[in-house]
Enzyme design. Sequence first.
Site, PDB file in Angstrom:
ATOM      1  CE1 TYR A 186      -3.419   2.852   0.994  1.00 62.09           C
ATOM      2  CE2 TYR A 186      -1.532   3.650   2.241  1.00 62.09           C
ATOM      3  CZ  TYR A 186      -2.772   3.868   1.675  1.00 62.09           C
ATOM      4  OH  TYR A 186      -3.364   5.106   1.787  1.00 62.09           O
ATOM      5  CD  GLU A 222      -5.624   4.932  -0.483  1.00 64.23           C
ATOM      6  OE1 GLU A 222      -5.977   5.591   0.486  1.00 64.23           O
ATOM      7  OE2 GLU A 222      -6.303   4.009  -0.969  1.00 64.23           O
TER       8      GLU A 222
END
Length: 380
Positions: A101, A189
Site C-alpha cells: 500500500y 493512493e
Amino acid sequence: MKLLEYQGKELFAQVDLPVPPGKVANTPEAAKRIAGELGFPVVVKAQVATGGRGKAGGIQIARTSEEAEKHATDILRMTIQGEHVRCLLITQAVEIEQEYYLGITLDRSARRPVLLFSREGGVDIEEVAKSSPEKIQKCHISPLEGLHAHQVRRLLFEAQVPQSQMGALTDVTQKLYRAFVEYHAHLVEINPLAFTPEGGIWALDSKFILDDDDLPTKIPNGYEERIDPLEQAAHEADLQYVKLDGSIGIIGNGAGLVMATLDLVKLKGGRPANFLDVGGGATAAQMSKALLLVLRDRQVRGVFINIFGGITRCDLVAQGIIETQKALGMRVPMVVRLVGTNEAEGRALLKQTQGFIAVSDMEEGAAEIARLVGSSQERN
Ligand code: GDP
Ligand code: MN
C-alpha cells in the site's frame, strides 16, 4: 472530486508511474474486443468511485474472450455500494508476488502532506489502520523541500522491505508525490502496488481525490466531463446529450423537437431519462450511435424516437435503428415516430420487427411509450 480508477491511472501515466496497459469498455462486446487486443489473462474492473470493488465481485480475471464478455456482462449489471457500474476498465493482468500500500494525503493538524506505506497492501487499508496501526509507516513531507529519496528509503527500511525492491519503490514514491503536487490532490493512493515474481513493479489500482476549489489546469481538456461517461461519449460522437433521471430514453432531431418531446412524455405520465438531439441530418449512423448511447443508461426501460425527417430518408433511419437493436440484443420497447421522405416504408420496416411500435403522431407516441414503460418489468 474523486476520480475513477481509469482516470487516476491516466494521470499516473503522465508522471511515468507504471500502469498496466488497459482500456475502458462500456459494453460486453467492447470488453471482449479490448481483451483480445491486450492478450490474456486480463482483469475486468468495475469503474465506480467507491472502494472495495474486489470484495463486491467487481474485479474479475478472464482467461478467454468468452470469460471477458461474461464477466463484463455480469459486472455491468452490478450496483456497488449504491453506485451503478457504468463502465469497465479492462487491463492486462499482472502476476502478483507481493502487494503493498502506498498513499499520500494531507495531514491537516501537521499542515503538511504525509506519506503512508504498508506491507499489508491489497486489502482494506482502513481495516489495517484500525486493527494494527503499527503496520502502517508514516513520514511527513516538507512542502517547501519536497520529498527526499533518503526519507523514502528510511521509511522502507523501517517497513523491512527487501533491499532488492528499494530502488523501484523509491522511484514510484517520488513519482506519486509529483502527481500529488501537480494535480493538487487531497489524496493519492496505489493499493495494491504490486511486485511480480520477476521483480517488476505495477500500480494496479488508483485512488485520486482532487481539490474541487483548486482544480489544476494541467489535467487534460474536458476531464471533468469524463466524470459522466455517457455525456463524454456523447460529446465524442457529436451528439447533444443531457442525462436526466427518468426511465424513458428520448431521441429526436432538433433541440426544439426534443424539448417538446420531453414535455409530452411527462404530460403522459412518463419520466424522460435524457435529452438527446442527433442534429439536423439524422443519418442511420447517427441514429445507431444515439441508440447505443441511450441504452447504455441502465435506468432506461423504453425508448421514444421522434424524427421529423424532411429530407432525411425515413427508411434508412428505420434500418439503422433496427440493426442497432438487433446487434445489441436489447429487449426494451421502442416507439418510433417518423415523418418525412419514405416515411411509409420506414414504418413498414419497423412494424415487421419485433419490439417496435411505429406511429406517425407524436402525442400518440408519447402516450404509448409512457404506457409501455409504466407497465414494464425492471430491466436487469
Ligand atoms: P478494489 O477492491 O476496489 O481496491 O480494487 P483493486 O483494483 O485494488 O483490485 C482488488 C484486488 O484484485 C487486488 O488487491 C488484487 O489482489 C486483485 N487484482 C487487481 N488487479 C490484478 C492483476 O492484474 N492481477 C492479479 N493477479 N490480481 C489483480
Ligand atoms: Mn484497491
